[in-house]
Motif scaffolding. Structure first.
Motif, PDB file in Angstrom:
ATOM      1  N   GLU A 113     115.020  57.700  52.240  1.00  0.00           N
ATOM      2  CA  GLU A 113     115.775  59.296  52.364  1.00  0.00           C
ATOM      3  C   GLU A 113     117.125  58.917  52.895  1.00  0.00           C
ATOM      4  OE1 GLU A 113     112.691  58.596  54.146  1.00  0.00           O
ATOM      5  OE2 GLU A 113     111.459  59.743  52.478  1.00  0.00           O
ATOM      6  N   HIS A 114     117.299  57.693  53.734  1.00  0.00           N
ATOM      7  CA  HIS A 114     118.498  57.348  54.349  1.00  0.00           C
ATOM      8  C   HIS A 114     119.300  57.022  53.212  1.00  0.00           C
ATOM      9  CE1 HIS A 114     120.716  55.865  58.334  1.00  0.00           C
ATOM     10  NE2 HIS A 114     121.662  56.158  57.172  1.00  0.00           N
ATOM     11  N   LEU A 115     118.923  56.034  52.413  1.00  0.00           N
ATOM     12  CA  LEU A 115     119.468  55.418  51.421  1.00  0.00           C
ATOM     13  C   LEU A 115     120.093  56.621  50.374  1.00  0.00           C
ATOM     14  CD1 LEU A 115     120.550  53.107  49.653  1.00  0.00           C
ATOM     15  CD2 LEU A 115     118.182  52.778  48.957  1.00  0.00           C
ATOM     16  N   ASN A 116     119.073  57.484  50.116  1.00  0.00           N
ATOM     17  CA  ASN A 116     119.330  58.606  49.234  1.00  0.00           C
ATOM     18  C   ASN A 116     120.614  59.400  49.624  1.00  0.00           C
ATOM     19  OD1 ASN A 116     117.695  58.313  46.970  1.00  0.00           O
ATOM     20  ND2 ASN A 116     116.051  59.380  48.164  1.00  0.00           N
ATOM     21  N   VAL A 117     120.528  59.814  50.829  1.00  0.00           N
ATOM     22  CA  VAL A 117     121.787  60.436  51.717  1.00  0.00           C
ATOM     23  C   VAL A 117     123.112  59.573  51.131  1.00  0.00           C
ATOM     24  CG1 VAL A 117     122.937  61.157  53.558  1.00  0.00           C
ATOM     25  CG2 VAL A 117     120.519  61.678  53.279  1.00  0.00           C
ATOM     26  N   LEU A 119     123.580  57.310  48.887  1.00  0.00           N
ATOM     27  CA  LEU A 119     124.005  57.466  47.561  1.00  0.00           C
ATOM     28  C   LEU A 119     124.640  58.727  47.112  1.00  0.00           C
ATOM     29  CD1 LEU A 119     120.975  55.520  46.142  1.00  0.00           C
ATOM     30  CD2 LEU A 119     123.228  54.623  46.535  1.00  0.00           C
ATOM     31  N   THR A 120     123.919  59.699  47.589  1.00  0.00           N
ATOM     32  CA  THR A 120     124.815  61.254  47.251  1.00  0.00           C
ATOM     33  C   THR A 120     126.028  61.362  47.568  1.00  0.00           C
ATOM     34  OG1 THR A 120     122.548  62.181  47.369  1.00  0.00           O
ATOM     35  CG2 THR A 120     124.527  63.601  47.594  1.00  0.00           C
ATOM     36  N   LYS A 121     126.569  60.599  48.693  1.00  0.00           N
ATOM     37  CA  LYS A 121     127.720  60.916  49.296  1.00  0.00           C
ATOM     38  C   LYS A 121     128.683  59.852  48.120  1.00  0.00           C
ATOM     39  CE  LYS A 121     126.720  61.382  54.017  1.00  0.00           C
ATOM     40  NZ  LYS A 121     126.747  60.748  55.433  1.00  0.00           N
ATOM     41  N   ILE A 122     128.055  58.502  47.709  1.00  0.00           N
ATOM     42  CA  ILE A 122     128.869  57.835  46.945  1.00  0.00           C
ATOM     43  C   ILE A 122     129.299  58.494  45.690  1.00  0.00           C
ATOM     44  CG2 ILE A 122     128.624  55.661  45.550  1.00  0.00           C
ATOM     45  CD1 ILE A 122     127.165  54.457  48.131  1.00  0.00           C
ATOM     46  N   LEU A 123     128.582  59.289  44.950  1.00  0.00           N
ATOM     47  CA  LEU A 123     128.638  60.132  43.923  1.00  0.00           C
ATOM     48  C   LEU A 123     129.927  60.833  44.000  1.00  0.00           C
ATOM     49  CD1 LEU A 123     125.088  61.188  43.020  1.00  0.00           C
ATOM     50  CD2 LEU A 123     126.562  59.423  41.702  1.00  0.00           C
ATOM     51  N   ASP A 124     130.744  61.080  45.047  1.00  0.00           N
ATOM     52  CA  ASP A 124     131.910  61.904  45.057  1.00  0.00           C
ATOM     53  C   ASP A 124     133.026  60.869  44.555  1.00  0.00           C
ATOM     54  OD1 ASP A 124     130.919  64.060  46.413  1.00  0.00           O
ATOM     55  OD2 ASP A 124     131.201  63.643  48.430  1.00  0.00           O
ATOM     56  N   TYR A 125     132.595  59.642  44.888  1.00  0.00           N
ATOM     57  CA  TYR A 125     133.860  58.588  44.290  1.00  0.00           C
ATOM     58  C   TYR A 125     133.667  57.914  42.751  1.00  0.00           C
ATOM     59  CZ  TYR A 125     134.852  59.244  49.207  1.00  0.00           C
ATOM     60  OH  TYR A 125     135.142  59.742  50.481  1.00  0.00           O
ATOM     61  N   GLY A 126     132.273  58.018  42.516  1.00  0.00           N
ATOM     62  CA  GLY A 126     132.087  57.270  41.209  1.00  0.00           C
ATOM     63  C   GLY A 126     130.588  57.298  41.009  1.00  0.00           C
ATOM     64  N   ASN A 127     130.221  56.693  39.870  1.00  0.00           N
ATOM     65  CA  ASN A 127     128.615  56.432  39.410  1.00  0.00           C
ATOM     66  C   ASN A 127     128.407  54.974  40.114  1.00  0.00           C
ATOM     67  OD1 ASN A 127     128.389  58.631  38.287  1.00  0.00           O
ATOM     68  ND2 ASN A 127     129.366  57.586  36.632  1.00  0.00           N
ATOM     69  N   TYR A 128     126.953  54.627  40.264  1.00  0.00           N
ATOM     70  CA  TYR A 128     126.689  53.628  40.759  1.00  0.00           C
ATOM     71  C   TYR A 128     125.370  53.108  40.084  1.00  0.00           C
ATOM     72  CZ  TYR A 128     123.354  56.554  43.077  1.00  0.00           C
ATOM     73  OH  TYR A 128     122.013  57.269  43.080  1.00  0.00           O
ATOM     74  N   LYS A 129     125.116  51.497  40.237  1.00  0.00           N
ATOM     75  CA  LYS A 129     123.874  50.990  39.696  1.00  0.00           C
ATOM     76  C   LYS A 129     123.303  50.255  40.969  1.00  0.00           C
ATOM     77  CE  LYS A 129     123.961  49.028  35.674  1.00  0.00           C
ATOM     78  NZ  LYS A 129     124.235  47.905  34.723  1.00  0.00           N
ATOM     79  N   MET A 130     122.072  50.451  41.132  1.00  0.00           N
ATOM     80  CA  MET A 130     121.528  50.279  42.478  1.00  0.00           C
ATOM     81  C   MET A 130     120.369  49.142  42.172  1.00  0.00           C
ATOM     82  SD  MET A 130     119.505  52.085  45.643  1.00  0.00           S
ATOM     83  CE  MET A 130     117.954  52.269  44.420  1.00  0.00           C
ATOM     84  N   TYR A 131     120.328  48.072  43.023  1.00  0.00           N
ATOM     85  CA  TYR A 131     119.139  47.181  43.026  1.00  0.00           C
ATOM     86  C   TYR A 131     118.501  47.116  44.278  1.00  0.00           C
ATOM     87  CZ  TYR A 131     121.382  45.914  38.650  1.00  0.00           C
ATOM     88  OH  TYR A 131     121.843  46.018  37.511  1.00  0.00           O
ATOM     89  N   LEU A 132     117.212  47.309  44.485  1.00  0.00           N
ATOM     90  CA  LEU A 132     116.617  47.025  45.690  1.00  0.00           C
ATOM     91  C   LEU A 132     116.152  45.591  46.048  1.00  0.00           C
ATOM     92  CD1 LEU A 132     114.253  50.115  46.299  1.00  0.00           C
ATOM     93  CD2 LEU A 132     116.386  49.572  47.767  1.00  0.00           C
ATOM     94  N   SER A 133     116.232  44.961  47.233  1.00  0.00           N
ATOM     95  CA  SER A 133     115.907  43.651  47.621  1.00  0.00           C
ATOM     96  C   SER A 133     114.500  43.828  47.656  1.00  0.00           C
ATOM     97  CB  SER A 133     116.741  43.019  48.581  1.00  0.00           C
ATOM     98  OG  SER A 133     116.235  41.952  48.919  1.00  0.00           O
TER      99      SER A 133
END
Length: 149
Positions: A113-117, A119-133
């Motif tokens: 949930e914290h990660l999703n919050v 990532l949603t904020k990051i969308l204001d600046y651009g798109n992303y691709k994410m990888y979980l360790s």
């Protein structure tokens, strides 16, 4: 400042235990504590040593998610993005890169949930691709490869 082999040895020993007494460090490299202290002060003043830090067990602190995020900026306004990531305590590393994407981030959080919050904020600046360790295989101290033993 040009580092000699003794400086590299001092840095290596400090990286293993930054709380080591100068006298004890000196004994390991056959120098006096005062001589070691003088070298350390010079490296601090020249910026070779930027800071001393503490390594903690992130899982025991509840930071069970590590994500690597590639950011693809949608605007040329990078300054506002840089300000944003500098304000986010979850972003533990940020690199502007050549190649894929504009920035690579390393993020540590305690929940999806914290990660999703974030990532949603990051969308204001651009798109992303994410990888979980899924497992940390190796932590490398860059001084190890510098030390000629």
């Amino acid at each position: 400042m040009e580092l000699d082999n003794i400086d590299v040895q001092i840095l290596h020993l400090l990286s293993e235990n930054s709380r080591i007494q100068w006298k004890d460090l000196g004994a390991q490299i056959h120098m006096t504590g005062q001589a070691v202290g003088n070298r350390i002060k010079k490296m601090e003043q020249s910026g070779v040593i930027e800071a001393y830090s503490l390594i903690v067990d992130e899982l025991k602190l509840g930071l069970s998610y590590t994500a690597f995020v590639i950011i693809y900026m949608k605007t040329a306004d990078h300054e506002s993005f840089i300000s944003f990531i500098n304000e986010q305590k979850e972003v533990v590393e940020a690199h502007r890169v050549s190649g894929e994407g504009c920035y690579h981030l390393k993020i540590k959080v305690n929940s999806q949930e914290h990660l999703n919050v974030l990532l949603t904020k990051i969308l204001d600046y651009g798109n992303y691709k994410m990888y979980l360790s899924i497992q940390n295989i190796k932590k490398h101290n860059p001084l190890t490869s510098m030390l000629q033993v």
